[in-house]
Design a protein around this motif. Structure first.
Motif, PDB file in Angstrom:
ATOM      1  N   ARG A  35       0.873  -1.294   0.017  1.00  0.00           N
ATOM      2  CA  ARG A  35       0.012  -0.190  -0.076  1.00  0.00           C
ATOM      3  C   ARG A  35       0.698   1.073  -0.054  1.00  0.00           C
ATOM      4  O   ARG A  35       0.591   2.175  -0.760  1.00  0.00           O
ATOM      5  N   GLU A  36       1.990   1.067   0.697  1.00  0.00           N
ATOM      6  CA  GLU A  36       2.862   2.436   0.659  1.00  0.00           C
ATOM      7  C   GLU A  36       3.424   2.614  -0.482  1.00  0.00           C
ATOM      8  O   GLU A  36       4.003   3.592  -0.852  1.00  0.00           O
ATOM      9  N   ASN A  37       3.796   1.413  -1.471  1.00  0.00           N
ATOM     10  CA  ASN A  37       4.605   1.663  -2.562  1.00  0.00           C
ATOM     11  C   ASN A  37       3.441   1.582  -3.708  1.00  0.00           C
ATOM     12  O   ASN A  37       3.988   1.386  -5.139  1.00  0.00           O
ATOM     13  N   THR A  38       2.336   1.733  -3.500  1.00  0.00           N
ATOM     14  CA  THR A  38       1.199   1.951  -4.880  1.00  0.00           C
ATOM     15  C   THR A  38       1.021   3.252  -4.953  1.00  0.00           C
ATOM     16  O   THR A  38       0.498   4.127  -4.116  1.00  0.00           O
ATOM     17  N   LEU A  39       1.024   3.650  -6.243  1.00  0.00           N
ATOM     18  CA  LEU A  39       0.739   4.984  -6.710  1.00  0.00           C
ATOM     19  C   LEU A  39      -0.874   5.257  -6.464  1.00  0.00           C
ATOM     20  O   LEU A  39      -1.632   4.287  -6.944  1.00  0.00           O
ATOM     21  N   PRO A  40      -1.407   6.267  -5.783  1.00  0.00           N
ATOM     22  CA  PRO A  40      -2.740   6.290  -5.401  1.00  0.00           C
ATOM     23  C   PRO A  40      -3.369   7.183  -6.411  1.00  0.00           C
ATOM     24  O   PRO A  40      -3.025   7.955  -7.388  1.00  0.00           O
ATOM     25  N   PHE A  41      -4.840   6.707  -6.660  1.00  0.00           N
ATOM     26  CA  PHE A  41      -5.668   7.346  -7.462  1.00  0.00           C
ATOM     27  C   PHE A  41      -7.005   7.728  -6.883  1.00  0.00           C
ATOM     28  O   PHE A  41      -7.349   6.858  -5.992  1.00  0.00           O
ATOM     29  N   SER A  42      -7.581   8.757  -6.799  1.00  0.00           N
ATOM     30  CA  SER A  42      -8.637   9.091  -6.042  1.00  0.00           C
ATOM     31  C   SER A  42      -9.967   8.535  -6.681  1.00  0.00           C
ATOM     32  O   SER A  42     -10.843   8.415  -5.891  1.00  0.00           O
ATOM     33  N   ASN A  43     -10.059   8.121  -7.891  1.00  0.00           N
ATOM     34  CA  ASN A  43     -11.180   7.499  -8.516  1.00  0.00           C
ATOM     35  C   ASN A  43     -10.732   6.779  -9.728  1.00  0.00           C
ATOM     36  O   ASN A  43      -9.606   6.765 -10.385  1.00  0.00           O
ATOM     37  N   VAL A  44     -11.770   6.162 -10.228  1.00  0.00           N
ATOM     38  CA  VAL A  44     -11.603   5.070 -11.437  1.00  0.00           C
ATOM     39  C   VAL A  44     -11.414   5.797 -12.581  1.00  0.00           C
ATOM     40  O   VAL A  44     -10.531   5.803 -13.467  1.00  0.00           O
ATOM     41  N   ARG A  45     -11.979   6.928 -12.816  1.00  0.00           N
ATOM     42  CA  ARG A  45     -11.821   7.938 -13.926  1.00  0.00           C
ATOM     43  C   ARG A  45     -10.413   8.396 -13.928  1.00  0.00           C
ATOM     44  O   ARG A  45      -9.723   8.364 -14.885  1.00  0.00           O
ATOM     45  N   GLU A  46      -9.646   8.674 -13.014  1.00  0.00           N
ATOM     46  CA  GLU A  46      -8.359   9.266 -12.675  1.00  0.00           C
ATOM     47  C   GLU A  46      -7.466   7.875 -13.265  1.00  0.00           C
ATOM     48  O   GLU A  46      -6.406   8.421 -13.873  1.00  0.00           O
ATOM     49  N   ARG A  47      -7.907   6.964 -12.555  1.00  0.00           N
ATOM     50  CA  ARG A  47      -6.819   5.783 -12.802  1.00  0.00           C
ATOM     51  C   ARG A  47      -6.815   5.572 -14.230  1.00  0.00           C
ATOM     52  O   ARG A  47      -5.741   5.089 -14.920  1.00  0.00           O
ATOM     53  N   ILE A  48      -7.884   5.177 -15.054  1.00  0.00           N
ATOM     54  CA  ILE A  48      -8.092   4.732 -16.405  1.00  0.00           C
ATOM     55  C   ILE A  48      -7.485   5.811 -17.347  1.00  0.00           C
ATOM     56  O   ILE A  48      -6.714   5.695 -18.063  1.00  0.00           O
ATOM     57  N   ALA A  49      -7.670   7.350 -16.863  1.00  0.00           N
ATOM     58  CA  ALA A  49      -7.202   8.146 -17.746  1.00  0.00           C
ATOM     59  C   ALA A  49      -5.498   8.057 -17.507  1.00  0.00           C
ATOM     60  O   ALA A  49      -4.677   8.239 -18.535  1.00  0.00           O
ATOM     61  N   TYR A  50      -5.089   8.071 -16.496  1.00  0.00           N
ATOM     62  CA  TYR A  50      -3.606   7.983 -16.396  1.00  0.00           C
ATOM     63  C   TYR A  50      -2.958   6.609 -16.821  1.00  0.00           C
ATOM     64  O   TYR A  50      -1.822   6.745 -17.765  1.00  0.00           O
ATOM     65  N   MET A  51      -3.730   5.694 -16.764  1.00  0.00           N
ATOM     66  CA  MET A  51      -3.192   4.212 -17.328  1.00  0.00           C
ATOM     67  C   MET A  51      -3.219   4.460 -18.866  1.00  0.00           C
ATOM     68  O   MET A  51      -2.233   3.711 -19.344  1.00  0.00           O
ATOM     69  N   MET A  52      -4.080   5.113 -19.309  1.00  0.00           N
ATOM     70  CA  MET A  52      -4.094   5.256 -20.921  1.00  0.00           C
ATOM     71  C   MET A  52      -2.959   6.090 -21.321  1.00  0.00           C
ATOM     72  O   MET A  52      -2.297   6.002 -22.377  1.00  0.00           O
ATOM     73  N   GLU A  53      -3.169   7.410 -20.740  1.00  0.00           N
ATOM     74  CA  GLU A  53      -2.008   8.291 -21.104  1.00  0.00           C
ATOM     75  C   GLU A  53      -0.615   7.910 -20.976  1.00  0.00           C
ATOM     76  O   GLU A  53       0.275   8.433 -21.769  1.00  0.00           O
ATOM     77  N   GLN A  54      -0.289   7.199 -20.004  1.00  0.00           N
ATOM     78  CA  GLN A  54       0.995   6.652 -19.766  1.00  0.00           C
ATOM     79  C   GLN A  54       1.386   5.418 -20.525  1.00  0.00           C
ATOM     80  O   GLN A  54       2.324   4.781 -20.170  1.00  0.00           O
ATOM     81  N   ASP A  55       0.409   4.897 -21.389  1.00  0.00           N
ATOM     82  CA  ASP A  55       0.533   3.666 -22.095  1.00  0.00           C
ATOM     83  C   ASP A  55       0.661   2.471 -21.501  1.00  0.00           C
ATOM     84  O   ASP A  55       1.494   1.511 -21.676  1.00  0.00           O
ATOM     85  N   TYR A  56       0.090   2.445 -20.182  1.00  0.00           N
ATOM     86  CA  TYR A  56      -0.109   1.117 -19.421  1.00  0.00           C
ATOM     87  C   TYR A  56      -1.218   0.181 -19.833  1.00  0.00           C
ATOM     88  O   TYR A  56      -0.926  -1.060 -20.086  1.00  0.00           O
ATOM     89  N   TYR A  57      -2.336   0.709 -20.062  1.00  0.00           N
ATOM     90  CA  TYR A  57      -3.644   0.092 -20.429  1.00  0.00           C
ATOM     91  C   TYR A  57      -3.969   0.256 -21.800  1.00  0.00           C
ATOM     92  O   TYR A  57      -3.651   1.529 -22.687  1.00  0.00           O
ATOM     93  N   TYR A  58      -4.568  -0.571 -22.652  1.00  0.00           N
ATOM     94  CA  TYR A  58      -5.077  -0.284 -24.099  1.00  0.00           C
ATOM     95  C   TYR A  58      -6.172   0.685 -23.824  1.00  0.00           C
ATOM     96  O   TYR A  58      -6.575   1.008 -22.650  1.00  0.00           O
TER      97      TYR A  58
END
Length: 193
Positions: A35-58
Motif C-alpha cells: 500500500r505504501e508503494n502503490t501509486l494512489p488514484f482518487s477514483n476510477v476515472r483518474e486511474r483509467i485516464a492515467y493508465m491510458m495516457e502513460q501507455d499502461y492500459y489499452y
C-alpha cells in the motif's frame, strides 16, 4: 523487509510447533508495504485516464463508457477480497501487478487487475465483463497465467503459453523453427514440436 523475516519464522519451532501464525503476520506486513508503494488514484476515472495516457492500459474507452468501466471496478471492490496467505499476496504483487516503468511503484491491486482483465476479455460487452469480474474475484474462475498477466495492458506479451510448431526435415525448416522457438520463449511462450 520485515515480511520476509516473518515468513522465515514459520519453520522455526516454538514449544514444539511450527509458528504458522507468522504467515498471517507476514501477509499483513507485505500488504502494508504494498500500500505504501502503490501509486494512489482518487477514483476510477483518474486511474483509467492515467493508465491510458502513460501507455499502461489499452484504450478501454473505445469499448466501454466510463460508467460501464466504473461498474466493473465496483464489482471487484464490493467483494472485499482478502489474500489468505503471504505466498499468494507476494506472488501477485511481484509477478502480476502492473508497476511503474521504473519498477518502484505498484499501479494495481488484485481487484484492479481483475477489473482490467475482465474488461479486456469482455470485448465491449459490459455485462460479460461484470460476470468475468464476479467469477474471478470470488475465485471461481482464473484465466491462464499469460492471460491474467497481459490482458488489458497496452505493452504486453502473448496471452497464451504454449505454441505448436511443425517442422519438416530440411535445414530451412529446422532453422526457421529454432528461431521461432527462441522468439516465442522470449515473450514467455512454451513450445512443442
Amino acid at each position: 523487509m520485515r515480511h520476509i523475516e516473518l515468513n522465515n519464522e514459520i519453520t522455526q519451532m516454538a514449544d514444539g510447533f511450527y509458528q504458522l501464525e507468522k504467515d498471517q503476520e507476514a501477509l499483513q506486513e507485505f500488504l502494508k508495504e504494498a500500500r505504501e508503494n502503490t501509486l494512489p488514484f482518487s477514483n476510477v476515472r483518474e486511474r483509467i485516464a492515467y493508465m491510458m495516457e502513460q501507455d499502461y492500459y489499452y484504450n478501454v474507452l473505445q469499448e466501454y463508457s466510463l460508467e460501464e468501466i466504473e461498474e466493473v471496478y465496483a464489482t471487484t471492490y464490493e467483494e472485499n477480497f482478502q489474500f489468505q496467505s503471504y505466498m499468494a499476496v507476494s506472488k501477485f504483487y511481484k509477478d502480476y501487478a502492473l508497476k511503474t516503468n521504473d519498477g518502484k511503484q505498484y499501479l494495481e491491486s488484485y481487484e484492479e487487475r481483475i477489473a482490467i482483465v475482465s474488461l479486456y476479455l469482455g470485448r465491449g460487452n459490459a455485462e460479460k465483463a461484470k460476470k468475468y469480474a464476479q467469477q474471478m474475484i470470488k475465485q471461481n474462475y482464473q484465466p491462464a497465467t499469460p492471460t491474467f498477466l497481459n490482458a488489458g495492458r497496452s505493452r504486453r506479451g502473448e496471452m497464451v503459453s504454449c505454441f505448436l510448431l511443425e517442422m519438416d526435415d530440411s535445414l530451412n525448416s529446422i532453422g526457421f523453427n529454432i528461431n521461432t522457438a527462441m522468439q516465442l520463449s522470449k515473450i514467455g511462450g512454451g513450445v512443442n514440436q
